[in-house]
Design a protein around this motif. Structure first.
Motif, short mmCIF file in Angstrom:
data_model
loop_
_atom_site.label_atom_id
_atom_site.label_comp_id
_atom_site.label_asym_id
_atom_site.label_seq_id
_atom_site.Cartn_x
_atom_site.Cartn_y
_atom_site.Cartn_z
N THR A 1 31.63 -2.34 1.61
CA THR A 1 30.81 -2.53 2.71
C THR A 1 29.46 -2.67 1.89
N ASN A 2 29.05 -3.88 2.60
CA ASN A 2 27.87 -4.37 1.82
C ASN A 2 26.45 -3.87 2.26
N PHE A 3 26.54 -2.41 1.98
CA PHE A 3 25.04 -1.83 1.92
C PHE A 3 24.38 -2.26 0.46
N ASN A 4 23.62 -3.34 0.64
CA ASN A 4 23.19 -3.90 -0.63
C ASN A 4 21.94 -3.19 -1.23
N TYR A 5 21.42 -2.35 -0.15
CA TYR A 5 20.24 -1.91 -0.76
C TYR A 5 20.41 -0.75 -1.64
N ARG A 6 21.54 -0.17 -1.92
CA ARG A 6 21.93 0.77 -3.09
C ARG A 6 22.13 0.17 -4.33
N MET B 1 35.34 -17.37 1.76
CA MET B 1 34.20 -16.60 2.50
C MET B 1 33.99 -16.98 4.01
N ILE B 2 33.88 -15.99 4.84
CA ILE B 2 34.04 -16.43 6.08
C ILE B 2 32.51 -16.04 6.63
N GLY B 3 31.85 -17.36 7.17
CA GLY B 3 30.37 -16.87 7.65
C GLY B 3 29.63 -17.89 6.67
N THR B 4 28.68 -18.68 7.23
CA THR B 4 28.06 -19.73 6.38
C THR B 4 26.59 -19.57 6.55
N VAL C 1 33.89 -11.09 4.59
CA VAL C 1 33.77 -11.24 5.65
C VAL C 1 32.33 -11.04 6.32
N LEU C 2 31.76 -12.24 6.53
CA LEU C 2 30.27 -12.18 7.07
C LEU C 2 29.72 -12.68 8.37
N THR C 3 30.49 -12.08 9.30
CA THR C 3 30.34 -12.99 10.62
C THR C 3 30.06 -11.59 11.44
N LEU D 1 35.02 -22.18 1.80
CA LEU D 1 34.27 -21.55 2.83
C LEU D 1 34.48 -21.77 4.28
N CYS D 2 34.35 -20.68 5.35
CA CYS D 2 34.89 -21.00 6.63
C CYS D 2 33.45 -20.51 7.49
N GLY D 3 33.53 -21.51 8.29
CA GLY D 3 32.18 -21.18 9.45
C GLY D 3 32.79 -21.98 10.88
N THR D 4 31.87 -21.96 11.77
CA THR D 4 32.28 -22.45 12.99
C THR D 4 31.46 -23.66 13.38
N SER D 5 30.55 -24.23 12.81
CA SER D 5 29.62 -25.27 13.08
C SER D 5 30.36 -26.40 12.44
N PRO D 6 29.87 -27.54 13.05
CA PRO D 6 30.18 -28.80 12.46
C PRO D 6 29.62 -29.10 11.10
N GLU E 1 30.50 -7.35 5.48
CA GLU E 1 29.06 -6.99 5.60
C GLU E 1 29.05 -5.78 6.67
N LYS E 2 27.75 -5.31 6.74
CA LYS E 2 27.51 -4.18 7.42
C LYS E 2 27.08 -4.42 8.72
N PRO E 3 27.20 -3.45 9.86
CA PRO E 3 27.63 -2.32 9.84
C PRO E 3 29.33 -2.71 9.70
N1 LIG Z 1 23.25 -6.89 4.14
C1 LIG Z 1 22.19 -7.38 4.95
O1 LIG Z 1 21.05 -7.14 4.57
C2 LIG Z 1 22.57 -8.00 5.96
C3 LIG Z 1 21.54 -8.94 6.69
C4 LIG Z 1 22.01 -9.74 7.59
C5 LIG Z 1 23.24 -9.59 8.37
N2 LIG Z 1 23.78 -8.81 7.79
C6 LIG Z 1 25.14 -8.71 8.39
O2 LIG Z 1 26.13 -9.92 8.17
C7 LIG Z 1 26.88 -10.32 9.34
C8 LIG Z 1 26.52 -11.57 9.64
O3 LIG Z 1 25.35 -11.89 10.08
P1 LIG Z 1 24.25 -13.02 9.77
O4 LIG Z 1 22.91 -12.70 9.84
O5 LIG Z 1 24.73 -13.95 8.65
O6 LIG Z 1 24.93 -13.92 10.95
P2 LIG Z 1 24.74 -15.55 11.17
O7 LIG Z 1 24.46 -15.63 12.99
O8 LIG Z 1 23.43 -16.01 10.53
O9 LIG Z 1 26.23 -16.04 10.73
C9 LIG Z 1 27.35 -15.73 11.36
C10 LIG Z 1 28.39 -16.65 10.81
O10 LIG Z 1 29.61 -16.15 11.30
C11 LIG Z 1 30.26 -17.34 11.57
N3 LIG Z 1 31.49 -16.86 12.60
C12 LIG Z 1 31.09 -16.48 13.63
N4 LIG Z 1 32.36 -16.48 14.20
C13 LIG Z 1 33.42 -17.06 13.45
C14 LIG Z 1 34.46 -17.15 13.82
N5 LIG Z 1 35.29 -16.83 14.72
N6 LIG Z 1 35.22 -17.64 12.54
C15 LIG Z 1 34.57 -18.08 11.32
N7 LIG Z 1 33.17 -17.83 11.29
C16 LIG Z 1 32.57 -17.42 12.32
C17 LIG Z 1 29.22 -18.31 12.02
O11 LIG Z 1 29.75 -19.53 11.75
C18 LIG Z 1 28.06 -17.94 11.17
O12 LIG Z 1 28.28 -18.91 10.04
C19 LIG Z 1 26.68 -9.01 10.46
O13 LIG Z 1 27.45 -8.18 10.14
C20 LIG Z 1 25.12 -8.64 9.99
O14 LIG Z 1 25.08 -7.39 10.46
C21 LIG Z 1 23.85 -8.15 6.78
#
Ligand SMILES: NC(=O)c1ccc[n+]([C@@H]2O[C@H](COP(=O)([O-])OP(=O)(O)OC[C@H]3O[C@@H](n4cnc5c(N)ncnc54)[C@H](O)[C@@H]3O)[C@@H](O)[C@H]2O)c1
Length: 374
Positions: free
Chosen positions: A128-133, A9-12, A78-80, A41-46, A102-104
């Protein structure tokens, strides 16, 4: 023994938490033919390490390529921010990983198309995570429309309003390069997908959008940064089936925290949905007893409603987070059966085509046809 599906998972942060929670719970509610494993799990923060441990991941990294290149990983989330989706998803597809993004889907139609081409070429499962479906009440709305209970559909009317921008400091969501157009792509993508899901394809758009907050304070610094994403967007559409659509997205609607609502009016009745009361659907049917006619409120929590038989007994309501659990059920079932679920990357592309037409309409101040040669 069930086949293990190792997930990377990319995005924390916001979505990282929602998706991790869903992955932890999905096998508790649903009997899947595969076993999801929360591998990396992959993120950018410490804090990535501590977050990974808290959410239940086996491993963590701050290098997304490490996750994608790991031969042990079968599927990637992909959640970035949007500007990173294409690079990550195309790289994941090339390594043969299934992808939920994630969307878009992307920040441009061109990027979205490239992503769809990549997953098609390799033949991986894509969503594509259009979760409201996945909201049971939305599925009931679809059933009523599909069965013709509302008759010919005349209008689809949707709003998606929030107010967080009013008091926010600068974040990536204010930068067009990172986030796409703004409320139009962020909130609009959800309601465009719902419109496509419930009513059908959109053929033409006329739109207007505006940036009210031209700059935002940079946290911790005595400076501001320009805002290049819209705060609000309003657009009118025509659907292929002749219906008319009216859409509004705003992140500056004071008092509205996450108000997604739609109404459908047809020749035989209407329905109204409101995400803030997601267990409910208001329905008006013209063929009911005229002396007791009116909108009636249905609590959509019966085992015969979508997914509910796997949840709690009737009347024991579900929440926003369950839409993510249901989405992972569909994604993992798709992997188990090698059958692509919806909403797919193709749905992401088709939604992006509507957004692109709306953006062109804003700049040209004219009706624009939605690209169909996808
Ligand atoms: N489906 C939904 O209801 C819903 C709700 C909110 C956001 N989203 C979508 O989800 C995505 C993320 O939104 P969010 O609200 O979680 O943002 P966020 O700012 O809360 O999180 C972004 C994440 O991406 C990570 N990231 C950024 N650059 C990176 C890199 N180079 N390598 C690895 N990780 C990286 C960050 O560490 C962070 O954990 C967007 O596309 C947004 O549109 C969808």
């Amino acid at each position: 023994m069930k086949k293990k599906i190792n997930i990377g998972m990319i995005g924390t942060k916001f979505m990282g938490k929602a998706h991790s929670h869903a992955l932890r719970d999905v096998s508790m509610f649903f009997d899947l033919d595969v076993e999801p494993v929360m591998k990396t799990l992959c993120g950018t923060s410490p804090e990535t390490e501590s977050i990974a441990k808290k959410y239940g991941w086996e491993k963590w990294t701050t290098d997304w390529r490490e996750v994608i290149e790991d031969p042990e990983i079968h599927a990637i989330a992909v959640l970035t921010p949007g500007f990173l989706h294409k690079e990550m998803a195309v790289a994941a597809a090339e390594k043969g990983k299934h992808i939920i993004c994630e969307k878009p889907l992307a920040n441009s139609l061109e990027d979205a198309k490239e992503m769809f081409e990549a997953v098609q070429k390799i033949g991986v499962i894509h969503m594509t995570n259009f979760n409201y479906r996945r909201v049971p009440a939305v599925n009931l709305a679809k059933k009523l429309v599909d069965e013709g209970r509302l008759g010919e559909i005349y209008h689809f009317r949707a709003v998606y309003q929030q107010d967080w921008v009013l008091d926010a400091d600068w974040v990536w969501r204010f930068d067009k390069k990172q986030a796409g157009s703004g409320s139009m792509s962020d909130k609009g993508s959800h309601i465009i997908d719902l419109a496509r899901f419930l009513v059908g394809e959109i053929t033409e758009v006329v739109a207007d959008s505006k940036i009210f907050f031209k700059e935002k304070a940079v946290p911790g610094k005595n400076e501001t940064r320009p805002v290049t994403t819209d705060d609000a967007c309003m657009f009118i559409t025509r659907f292929e089936n002749g219906a008319m659509g009216l859409f509004e997205t705003s992140r500056i609607s004071a008092g509205h925290k996450n108000f997604l609502s739609f109404e459908i009016n047809g020749s035989k009745g209407s329905l109204i949905f409101n995400l803030e009361r997601l267990n409910e659907l208001d329905i008006y049917l013209k063929d009911e007893d005229p002396s007791a006619q009116g909108f009636r409120n249905i609590i959509v929590t019966d085992p015969l409603h979508t997914y509910i038989d796997k949840m709690w007994p009737a009347g024991h309501i579900i929440g926003w987070e369950h839409t993510f659990i249901f989405q992972y059920y569909e994604f993992l079932k798709g992997i188990a059966e090698n059958k692509n679920p919806s909403p797919s990357f193709e749905d992401g592309v088709k939604t992006q085509a509507v957004i692109e037409a709306a953006l062109k309409s804003v700049s040209e101040r004219n009706w624009i046809k939605v690209a169909r040669d996808l």
